[in-house]
Design a protein around this motif. Structure first.
Motif, mmCIF file in Angstrom:
data_model
loop_
_atom_site.group_PDB
_atom_site.id
_atom_site.type_symbol
_atom_site.label_atom_id
_atom_site.label_comp_id
_atom_site.label_asym_id
_atom_site.label_seq_id
_atom_site.Cartn_x
_atom_site.Cartn_y
_atom_site.Cartn_z
ATOM 1 N N GLY A 178 5.839 61.411 -36.014
ATOM 2 C CA GLY A 178 5.229 60.544 -35.151
ATOM 3 C C GLY A 178 4.502 61.334 -33.941
ATOM 4 O O GLY A 178 3.953 60.870 -33.138
ATOM 5 N N LYS A 179 5.019 62.487 -34.016
ATOM 6 C CA LYS A 179 4.589 63.593 -32.771
ATOM 7 C C LYS A 179 3.861 64.878 -33.396
ATOM 8 O O LYS A 179 4.463 65.343 -34.292
ATOM 9 N N PRO A 180 2.788 65.278 -33.108
ATOM 10 C CA PRO A 180 2.257 66.315 -33.092
ATOM 11 C C PRO A 180 3.022 67.648 -32.436
ATOM 12 O O PRO A 180 3.671 67.016 -31.281
ATOM 13 N N PHE A 181 3.170 68.707 -32.949
ATOM 14 C CA PHE A 181 3.998 69.665 -32.146
ATOM 15 C C PHE A 181 3.838 71.042 -32.917
ATOM 16 O O PHE A 181 2.910 71.370 -33.677
ATOM 17 N N LEU A 182 4.192 71.912 -31.767
ATOM 18 C CA LEU A 182 3.699 73.327 -31.915
ATOM 19 C C LEU A 182 4.978 74.179 -32.229
ATOM 20 O O LEU A 182 6.296 73.757 -31.986
ATOM 21 N N VAL A 183 4.973 75.251 -33.015
ATOM 22 C CA VAL A 183 6.187 75.835 -33.460
ATOM 23 C C VAL A 183 5.990 77.307 -33.399
ATOM 24 O O VAL A 183 4.883 77.745 -33.856
ATOM 25 N N PHE A 184 6.942 78.148 -32.855
ATOM 26 C CA PHE A 184 6.871 79.480 -32.580
ATOM 27 C C PHE A 184 8.213 80.023 -32.953
ATOM 28 O O PHE A 184 9.192 79.549 -32.521
ATOM 29 N N PHE A 185 8.023 81.159 -33.586
ATOM 30 C CA PHE A 185 9.342 81.823 -33.896
ATOM 31 C C PHE A 185 9.630 83.063 -32.997
ATOM 32 O O PHE A 185 8.605 83.612 -33.003
ATOM 33 N N GLY A 186 10.871 83.224 -32.873
ATOM 34 C CA GLY A 186 11.106 84.452 -31.872
ATOM 35 C C GLY A 186 12.498 84.640 -31.835
ATOM 36 O O GLY A 186 13.393 84.024 -32.284
ATOM 37 N N PHE A 187 12.677 85.292 -30.613
ATOM 38 C CA PHE A 187 14.307 85.643 -30.203
ATOM 39 C C PHE A 187 14.352 86.035 -28.784
ATOM 40 O O PHE A 187 13.603 86.387 -28.071
ATOM 41 N N THR A 188 15.578 85.502 -28.300
ATOM 42 C CA THR A 188 15.794 85.533 -27.035
ATOM 43 C C THR A 188 15.778 86.923 -26.300
ATOM 44 O O THR A 188 15.517 87.122 -25.040
ATOM 45 N N TYR A 200 2.283 77.659 -34.508
ATOM 46 C CA TYR A 200 1.462 76.745 -35.476
ATOM 47 C C TYR A 200 1.448 75.513 -34.988
ATOM 48 O O TYR A 200 2.114 74.841 -34.075
ATOM 49 N N LEU A 201 0.296 74.828 -35.361
ATOM 50 C CA LEU A 201 0.177 73.293 -34.770
ATOM 51 C C LEU A 201 0.302 72.418 -35.945
ATOM 52 O O LEU A 201 -0.401 72.369 -37.189
ATOM 53 N N MET A 202 1.072 71.439 -35.769
ATOM 54 C CA MET A 202 1.583 70.540 -37.151
ATOM 55 C C MET A 202 1.069 69.062 -36.407
ATOM 56 O O MET A 202 1.307 68.897 -35.377
ATOM 57 N N ASP A 203 0.645 68.395 -37.364
ATOM 58 C CA ASP A 203 0.272 66.965 -37.028
ATOM 59 C C ASP A 203 1.623 66.088 -36.852
ATOM 60 O O ASP A 203 2.801 66.460 -37.351
ATOM 61 N N LYS A 204 1.264 64.831 -36.578
ATOM 62 C CA LYS A 204 2.262 63.687 -36.567
ATOM 63 C C LYS A 204 3.213 63.554 -37.648
ATOM 64 O O LYS A 204 4.186 62.832 -37.743
ATOM 65 N N ASP A 205 2.514 63.819 -39.066
ATOM 66 C CA ASP A 205 3.147 63.653 -40.105
ATOM 67 C C ASP A 205 3.846 64.930 -40.523
ATOM 68 O O ASP A 205 4.471 65.077 -41.650
ATOM 69 N N GLN A 239 2.422 67.812 -41.057
ATOM 70 C CA GLN A 239 1.787 68.564 -41.910
ATOM 71 C C GLN A 239 0.785 69.579 -40.967
ATOM 72 O O GLN A 239 0.595 69.398 -39.826
ATOM 73 N N PHE A 240 0.869 71.022 -41.504
ATOM 74 C CA PHE A 240 0.103 71.955 -41.006
ATOM 75 C C PHE A 240 -1.278 71.544 -40.714
ATOM 76 O O PHE A 240 -2.027 71.323 -41.619
ATOM 77 N N VAL A 241 -1.648 71.861 -39.477
ATOM 78 C CA VAL A 241 -3.144 71.835 -39.007
ATOM 79 C C VAL A 241 -3.823 73.175 -39.110
ATOM 80 O O VAL A 241 -4.755 73.338 -39.651
ATOM 81 N N SER A 242 -3.588 74.066 -38.227
ATOM 82 C CA SER A 242 -4.156 75.359 -38.087
ATOM 83 C C SER A 242 -3.208 76.286 -37.003
ATOM 84 O O SER A 242 -2.132 75.639 -36.518
ATOM 85 N N PRO A 243 -3.314 77.621 -36.949
ATOM 86 C CA PRO A 243 -2.565 78.155 -36.227
ATOM 87 C C PRO A 243 -3.180 78.034 -34.729
ATOM 88 O O PRO A 243 -4.349 77.503 -34.681
ATOM 89 N N PHE A 244 -2.402 77.763 -33.701
ATOM 90 C CA PHE A 244 -2.594 77.177 -32.446
ATOM 91 C C PHE A 244 -3.253 78.680 -31.709
ATOM 92 O O PHE A 244 -2.528 79.238 -31.416
ATOM 93 N N ASN A 245 -4.567 78.360 -31.410
ATOM 94 C CA ASN A 245 -5.330 79.487 -30.481
ATOM 95 C C ASN A 245 -4.737 79.627 -28.838
ATOM 96 O O ASN A 245 -5.011 78.645 -28.045
ATOM 97 N N MET A 246 -4.112 80.690 -28.706
ATOM 98 C CA MET A 246 -3.291 80.675 -27.425
ATOM 99 C C MET A 246 -4.443 81.631 -26.504
ATOM 100 O O MET A 246 -4.138 81.721 -25.153
ATOM 101 N N LYS A 247 -5.574 81.927 -27.107
ATOM 102 C CA LYS A 247 -6.372 82.643 -26.403
ATOM 103 C C LYS A 247 -7.475 81.935 -25.638
ATOM 104 O O LYS A 247 -8.630 82.267 -26.103
#
Ligand SMILES: [Cu+2]
Length: 199
Positions: free
Chosen positions: A65-75, A170-175, A177-185
């Motif tokens: 039920g929530k759209p979400f952003l995903v980013f992979f990295g390391f501390t 990554y921008l993912m929708d409420k379900d 599902q992948f929407v698109s890369p989320f443009n940070m620029k």
């Protein structure tokens, strides 16, 4: 070419490859119903089961039920991760109370060093809506594969090492599902407007 320049090249190459893969998937999705369905690529994302920075289990089911952003990295990342997490934090702050209806995931590609405790300490510098996820090497490899994320350990002097990794948000929708890369620029306002459309 110095080690720094070489690493930068590897990172930008990985980013480009990731982007091409994303675009490839978009083309596949766009090609649905035109007879290319046999070649359909597996969707980006998918189920996962990881541990958050409070040591609690966290899975894709917790994002329903929530759209979400995903980013992979390391501390231990010197620049790309802190910069991106800062930008994501700005977006979350700008969303105000609506931020509770979204999520932002920071998934580790460095299971050796990124314990839940290390993630918690690191994320204290960012917006509390950013959730850090980690797990064992196998669990993280599975989720990275789902998102087509490239990462690789790169030895440094002594016993030290760094990680090369795909730096796409990554921008993912409420379900889920992948929407698109989320443009940070772009400005925080425009990015927030984009995310809001998926609430
Ligand atoms: Cu990084």
């Amino acid at each position: 070419m110095g080690a720094g320049a070489a690493r930068l090249l590897v990172i930008s190459t990985a980013f480009f490859v990731g982007l091409v893969l994303c675009l490839g998937v978009i083309l596949f999705v766009g090609g649905r119903g035109t007879g290319t369905s046999v070649l359909q690529a597996a969707p980006i994302g998918g189920p996962f089961q990881l541990i958050d920075q409070d040591g609690r289990p966290f899975s894709d089911q917790d994002l329903k039920g929530k759209p979400f952003l995903v980013f992979f990295g390391f501390t231990h990342c010197p620049d790309v991760c802190p910069t991106t997490l800062f930008e994501i934090s700005e977006i979350m702050r700008k969303l105000g109370s609506e931020a509770d209806r979204t999520a932002a995931l920071f998934i580790s590609v460095d299971p050796e060093r990124d314990t839940p405790e290390a993630m918690k300490e690191y994320l204290a510098s960012f917006d509390p809506h950013v959730r850090g996820l980690t797990g064992d090497a196998a669990a993280l490899a599975t989720v990275a594969r789902g998102y087509r994320v490239y990462y690789k350990k790169v030895p440094l002097e002594g016993d030290d090492y760094t990680m090369d990794h795909t730096a796409i948000v990554y921008l993912m929708d409420k379900d889920g599902q992948f929407v698109s890369p989320f443009n940070m620029k772009r400005t925080v306002e425009v990015a927030v407007g984009d995310l809001r459309k998926h609430l």
